[in-house]
Every structure is written in structure tokens, then in C-alpha cells.
Design an enzyme around this catalytic site. Structure first.
Site, PDB file in Angstrom:
ATOM      1  N   CYS A 130       0.830  -1.215   0.000  1.00 43.61           N
ATOM      2  CA  CYS A 130       0.000   0.000   0.000  1.00 43.61           C
ATOM      3  C   CYS A 130       0.861   1.261   0.000  1.00 43.61           C
ATOM      4  CB  CYS A 130      -0.934   0.005   1.209  1.00 43.61           C
ATOM      5  SG  CYS A 130      -2.211  -1.260   1.121  1.00 43.61           S
ATOM      6  N   HIS A 133       2.465   1.715  -3.417  1.00 46.25           N
ATOM      7  CA  HIS A 133       1.429   2.069  -4.388  1.00 46.25           C
ATOM      8  C   HIS A 133       1.100   3.563  -4.289  1.00 46.25           C
ATOM      9  CE1 HIS A 133      -2.431   1.163  -6.602  1.00 46.25           C
ATOM     10  NE2 HIS A 133      -2.790   2.268  -5.974  1.00 46.25           N
ATOM     11  N   GLU A 134       0.905   4.060  -3.074  1.00 40.24           N
ATOM     12  CA  GLU A 134       0.532   5.466  -2.888  1.00 40.24           C
ATOM     13  C   GLU A 134       1.709   6.408  -3.173  1.00 40.24           C
ATOM     14  OE1 GLU A 134      -2.469   5.856  -3.004  1.00 40.24           O
ATOM     15  OE2 GLU A 134      -3.324   4.094  -2.068  1.00 40.24           O
ATOM     16  N   ILE A 135       2.914   6.018  -2.807  1.00 43.46           N
ATOM     17  CA  ILE A 135       4.085   6.850  -3.126  1.00 43.46           C
ATOM     18  C   ILE A 135       4.272   6.919  -4.639  1.00 43.46           C
ATOM     19  CG2 ILE A 135       6.608   7.017  -2.962  1.00 43.46           C
ATOM     20  CD1 ILE A 135       6.325   6.047  -0.029  1.00 43.46           C
TER      21      ILE A 135
END
Length: 163
Positions: A130, A133-135
Site C-alpha cells: 500500500c 502504491h501510494e508513493i
């Protein structure tokens, strides 16, 4: 708090490099609250400010094993393991579309909290996936770019047909 509209793939904003958070104030806290509410309504477990068209480096995650939502300003990966993990990913910007993505199993990352304090953490497994993915999204790398061209083309066609 307000639920905001989510940019949908292939919106060009999803490929935008986000700028660092430099002011830690009530406006940032309000954005964080709005992101959380929007993410829960989507529904999702993670979201960036870029998903709602605010191109600043802010992430919210609410993972099952964690105690409530967590906010990360200016997160950056410091190191990652050689060992990888394959996990099925998707995005609030492309509802219903998922595919397996291979990423490092563990990462060490640094971030700031909503008051500007610095922290470092180790993430493993789903938490690691997660955060990476967000970075990526903050760096303008929409998750589809982690797929082979064949898988990406197939998934996009399937998603467009389902819309």
C-alpha cells in the site's frame, strides 16, 4: 468534512508529480479529513491528495490491522528488500479493475505527520504494498505502469468496456 470527486483514469492529473507539503496547518488537516471521507466512500484502503486533484504529497491509509486511519505527508522510501511479493492491486481512480503487481516485500520509509514531525517506519507485506502504491501515485506513476504492456492493454480494454 466533504466527499470530493475522484479523478478517473486516464485523467492526466494521475500522471502528475506531486509537490511537497510545506505548510502544516488547519487547511492540511481539513484536506486529510476530506481524503479519509472520500476514500471510505469510494471504498478503498488508501488514497492520495492527487486522486482528488490536489497535487501535494499527502496519503491516507486505513488498513485492517492498523488502529484507525493514518496520514503521511511527504512519504519517501529509504530502502527496500530484495525479496518481492505479488499482490492484487487496484485504484479508486479505476473502480473494479485489478491485476497482480510485484513489488518489494519490505520497505523502510520516512514521512511527516500532520503537525510536521518526522518519522521513519518499516513496512512489510500488505502495508508495504500500500505504501509503495501510494508513493508511486505521488510520483505520477499510476499503478498500471507497473504492469507489462500486454496486461495493461488487456486491463484497460476490459475496464473501458465495463464503464
Amino acid at each position: 468534512m466533504a466527499i470530493g470527486p475522484i479523478l478517473k483514469y486516464p485523467h492526466p492529473g494521475l500522471s502528475t508529480l506531486c509537490q511537497p507539503v510545506t505548510v502544516f496547518d488547519a487547511e492540511l488537516a481539513a484536506l486529510a479529513d476530506d481524503l479519509l471521507e472520500t476514500m471510505r466512500a469510494a471504498p478503498g484502503v488508501g488514497m492520495t491528495a492527487a486522486h482528488v486533484g490536489v497535487f501535494t504529497r499527502l496519503v491516507v491509509l486505513e488498513l485492517p490491522k492498523e488502529q484507525g486511519p493514518r496520514f503521511y505527508a511527504n512519504p519517501e522510501i529509504l530502502s527496500s528488500s530484495q525479496q518481492t511479493i505479488i499482490y492484487t492491486e487496484g485504484s479508486v481512480s479505476m473502480p473494479g479493475a485489478t491485476e497482480e503487481v510485484e513489488r518489494p516485500r519490505q520497505v523502510r520509509f520516512r514521512y511527516q505527520d500532520l503537525d510536521g514531525g518526522f518519522h521513519e517506519e518499516d513496512a512489510d507485506g500488505f502495508y508495504s504494498i500500500c505504501m509503495q502504491h501510494e508513493i508511486d501515485q505521488l510520483d505520477g506513476i499510476f499503478w498500471l505502469r507497473r504492469l507489462s504492456r500486454l496486461k495493461r492493454d488487456r486491463l484497460v480494454k476490459k475496464w473501458e468496456k465495463a464503464k
